[in-house]
Design a protein around this motif. Structure first.
Motif, PDB file in Angstrom:
ATOM      1  N   UNK A 282      -3.288  -9.616 -19.389  1.00  0.00           N
ATOM      2  CA  UNK A 282      -2.213  -9.607 -18.383  1.00  0.00           C
ATOM      3  C   UNK A 282      -0.862  -9.304 -19.033  1.00  0.00           C
ATOM      4  N   UNK A 283      -0.635  -9.851 -20.216  1.00  0.00           N
ATOM      5  CA  UNK A 283       0.634  -9.633 -20.902  1.00  0.00           C
ATOM      6  C   UNK A 283       0.837  -8.157 -21.241  1.00  0.00           C
ATOM      7  N   UNK A 284      -0.202  -7.509 -21.728  1.00  0.00           N
ATOM      8  CA  UNK A 284      -0.097  -6.090 -22.082  1.00  0.00           C
ATOM      9  C   UNK A 284       0.000  -5.210 -20.836  1.00  0.00           C
ATOM     10  N   UNK A 285      -0.696  -5.596 -19.779  1.00  0.00           N
ATOM     11  CA  UNK A 285      -0.595  -4.830 -18.529  1.00  0.00           C
ATOM     12  C   UNK A 285       0.824  -4.893 -17.974  1.00  0.00           C
ATOM     13  N   UNK A 286       1.473  -6.036 -18.108  1.00  0.00           N
ATOM     14  CA  UNK A 286       2.855  -6.177 -17.658  1.00  0.00           C
ATOM     15  C   UNK A 286       3.803  -5.308 -18.478  1.00  0.00           C
ATOM     16  N   UNK A 287       3.375  -4.947 -19.703  1.00  0.00           N
ATOM     17  CA  UNK A 287       4.180  -4.071 -20.559  1.00  0.00           C
ATOM     18  C   UNK A 287       3.797  -2.601 -20.396  1.00  0.00           C
ATOM     19  N   UNK A 288       3.067  -2.304 -19.302  1.00  0.00           N
ATOM     20  CA  UNK A 288       2.661  -0.939 -18.949  1.00  0.00           C
ATOM     21  C   UNK A 288       1.629  -0.327 -19.906  1.00  0.00           C
ATOM     22  N   UNK A 289       0.842  -1.187 -20.522  1.00  0.00           N
ATOM     23  CA  UNK A 289      -0.306  -0.698 -21.286  1.00  0.00           C
ATOM     24  C   UNK A 289      -1.516  -0.629 -20.359  1.00  0.00           C
ATOM     25  N   UNK A 290      -2.392   0.340 -20.629  1.00  0.00           N
ATOM     26  CA  UNK A 290      -3.661   0.392 -19.900  1.00  0.00           C
ATOM     27  C   UNK A 290      -4.714  -0.263 -20.790  1.00  0.00           C
ATOM     28  N   UNK A 291      -5.429  -1.223 -20.232  1.00  0.00           N
ATOM     29  CA  UNK A 291      -6.430  -1.968 -20.997  1.00  0.00           C
ATOM     30  C   UNK A 291      -7.805  -1.329 -20.797  1.00  0.00           C
ATOM     31  N   UNK A 292      -8.407  -0.894 -21.900  1.00  0.00           N
ATOM     32  CA  UNK A 292      -9.721  -0.256 -21.873  1.00  0.00           C
ATOM     33  C   UNK A 292     -10.788  -1.249 -22.318  1.00  0.00           C
ATOM     34  N   UNK A 293     -12.038  -0.876 -22.076  1.00  0.00           N
ATOM     35  CA  UNK A 293     -13.176  -1.638 -22.582  1.00  0.00           C
ATOM     36  C   UNK A 293     -14.108  -0.696 -23.326  1.00  0.00           C
ATOM     37  N   UNK A 294     -14.560  -1.128 -24.505  1.00  0.00           N
ATOM     38  CA  UNK A 294     -15.483  -0.296 -25.264  1.00  0.00           C
ATOM     39  C   UNK A 294     -16.925  -0.606 -24.860  1.00  0.00           C
TER      40      UNK A 294
ATOM     41  N   UNK B 240       0.796  -1.240   0.000  1.00  0.00           N
ATOM     42  CA  UNK B 240       0.000   0.000   0.000  1.00  0.00           C
ATOM     43  C   UNK B 240       0.827   1.288   0.000  1.00  0.00           C
ATOM     44  N   UNK B 241       2.084   1.233   0.438  1.00  0.00           N
ATOM     45  CA  UNK B 241       2.874   2.468   0.473  1.00  0.00           C
ATOM     46  C   UNK B 241       3.193   2.975  -0.927  1.00  0.00           C
ATOM     47  N   UNK B 242       2.966   2.112  -1.938  1.00  0.00           N
ATOM     48  CA  UNK B 242       3.215   2.526  -3.326  1.00  0.00           C
ATOM     49  C   UNK B 242       1.920   2.900  -4.046  1.00  0.00           C
ATOM     50  N   UNK B 243       0.824   3.038  -3.314  1.00  0.00           N
ATOM     51  CA  UNK B 243      -0.464   3.365  -3.945  1.00  0.00           C
ATOM     52  C   UNK B 243      -0.408   4.663  -4.736  1.00  0.00           C
ATOM     53  N   UNK B 244       0.172   5.694  -4.142  1.00  0.00           N
ATOM     54  CA  UNK B 244       0.259   6.989  -4.829  1.00  0.00           C
ATOM     55  C   UNK B 244       1.143   6.896  -6.068  1.00  0.00           C
ATOM     56  N   UNK B 245       2.240   6.142  -5.955  1.00  0.00           N
ATOM     57  CA  UNK B 245       3.136   5.959  -7.098  1.00  0.00           C
ATOM     58  C   UNK B 245       2.389   5.295  -8.250  1.00  0.00           C
ATOM     59  N   UNK B 246       1.650   4.230  -7.948  1.00  0.00           N
ATOM     60  CA  UNK B 246       0.899   3.519  -8.980  1.00  0.00           C
ATOM     61  C   UNK B 246      -0.223   4.388  -9.555  1.00  0.00           C
ATOM     62  N   UNK B 247      -0.817   5.220  -8.711  1.00  0.00           N
ATOM     63  CA  UNK B 247      -1.874   6.111  -9.185  1.00  0.00           C
ATOM     64  C   UNK B 247      -1.331   7.116 -10.204  1.00  0.00           C
ATOM     65  N   UNK B 248      -0.192   7.734  -9.880  1.00  0.00           N
ATOM     66  CA  UNK B 248       0.400   8.703 -10.803  1.00  0.00           C
ATOM     67  C   UNK B 248       0.882   8.026 -12.089  1.00  0.00           C
ATOM     68  N   UNK B 249       1.379   6.804 -11.966  1.00  0.00           N
ATOM     69  CA  UNK B 249       1.812   6.061 -13.146  1.00  0.00           C
ATOM     70  C   UNK B 249       0.627   5.800 -14.076  1.00  0.00           C
ATOM     71  N   UNK B 250      -0.498   5.394 -13.496  1.00  0.00           N
ATOM     72  CA  UNK B 250      -1.702   5.138 -14.297  1.00  0.00           C
ATOM     73  C   UNK B 250      -2.202   6.427 -14.955  1.00  0.00           C
ATOM     74  N   UNK B 251      -2.201   7.524 -14.230  1.00  0.00           N
ATOM     75  CA  UNK B 251      -2.674   8.795 -14.785  1.00  0.00           C
ATOM     76  C   UNK B 251      -1.772   9.265 -15.927  1.00  0.00           C
ATOM     77  N   UNK B 252      -0.462   9.002 -15.821  1.00  0.00           N
ATOM     78  CA  UNK B 252       0.452   9.356 -16.907  1.00  0.00           C
ATOM     79  C   UNK B 252       0.166   8.531 -18.160  1.00  0.00           C
ATOM     80  N   UNK B 253      -0.133   7.237 -17.978  1.00  0.00           N
ATOM     81  CA  UNK B 253      -0.447   6.382 -19.125  1.00  0.00           C
ATOM     82  C   UNK B 253      -1.748   6.837 -19.785  1.00  0.00           C
ATOM     83  N   UNK B 254      -2.762   7.148 -18.968  1.00  0.00           N
ATOM     84  CA  UNK B 254      -4.039   7.612 -19.504  1.00  0.00           C
ATOM     85  C   UNK B 254      -3.876   8.917 -20.282  1.00  0.00           C
TER      86      UNK B 254
END
Length: 260
Positions: free
Chosen positions: A87-99, A50-64
């Motif tokens: 899972x493979x694309x998420x591991x490559x730092x892609x954000x997976x969307x749904x239409x 959980x101490x990396x929650x903010x880090x992961x949040x900012x990483x996701x916002x940068x990808x978006x």
């Protein structure tokens, strides 16, 4: 010799009391290896807590933000993927969307042959906006905090706690190679304040400052410079040895010199 020590007269403790060059090299490499293994393990553990929650949040916002900029400028395009590929694309730092049809897709860069100077300029300008710079700064700050915390725990354990709890003031690598820390002016085993000073020097000068300057490359460059200095001077002393007034000697040569 004992009479000289009682009268506080400096004596020459070489050559039998200084470690062989191979021992100095092996102890140095052992400590470096243990340090990096423990650091990477702690850092990996921290990223998944959980101490990396903010880090992961900012990483996701940068990808978006980046994906949106790619679609708006034509720098990227949509690619639909199967469920088993998520899972493979998420591991490559892609954000997976749904239409709207609940299908998975990602935003990927278009082929280089399709890029035009106008598209590149538009995307570059988009990524230079203040909003993205703020996100990147926040991400870098949280990333550095986790790295600093991991290094602090690692080096506290290896270069402060371990030397303080053993009488020879040795690190794990030094104990494995049969060498210990020796205080030159006192002509005896190093004291707790020698260990503390060396720890502060390692933490600030050898780790944090080089990392702030050039990241892990800065730390590696400092290590190479320190290693070269070590093997070139007569007593195989590191920079931290010169600063703290210490050197390493073979453990077996200590008892005949001083009995505390």
């Amino acid at each position: 010799m004992e009479e000289k020590i009682k009268q506080n007269i400096p004596i020459d403790i070489e050559p039998n009391s200084k470690p062989m060059l191979i021992k100095r090299i092996l102890s140095y490499l052992a400590d470096v290896s243990i340090t990096f293994v423990l650091f990477f393990c702690l850092n990996l553990l921290a990223i998944n807590t959980p101490i990396a929650n903010n880090l992961n949040k900012y990483k996701e916002e940068m990808i978006l933000y980046s994906d949106k900029a790619k679609l708006e400028t034509g720098y990227g395009d949509i690619k639909y993927i199967e469920e088993n590929e998520v899972k493979s694309y998420q591991d490559q730092n892609y954000y997976v969307y749904k239409d709207d049809a609940d299908k998975n897709y990602i935003v990927q860069n278009i082929d280089k042959n399709q890029l035009t100077p106008e598209i590149i300029e538009a995307y570059t300008n988009k990524m230079s906006e203040q909003k993205f710079r703020d996100l990147k700064f926040s991400y870098d700050l949280h990333s550095f905090t986790l790295v600093a915390l991991s290094f602090l725990i690692t080096e506290t354990l290896l270069f402060l706690v371990v030397p303080l709890i053993n009488k020879k003031r040795s690190t794990i690598g030094q104990m494995l190679c049969g060498v210990e820390l020796f205080a030159i002016k006192r002509m005896s085993c190093a004291r707790w304040y020698h260990v503390l000073f060396r720890f502060m020097y390692i933490l600030i000068v050898e780790t944090l400052l080089p990392y702030l300057a050039s990241g892990m490359i800065g730390i590696l460059c400092y290590m190479v410079i320190s290693f070269i200095i070590t093997i070139l001077n007569k007593k195989y002393r590191t920079i931290r040895d010169f600063i703290s007034g210490t050197m390493l000697i073979e453990s077996k040569s200590y008892s005949p010199i001083v009995k505390e």
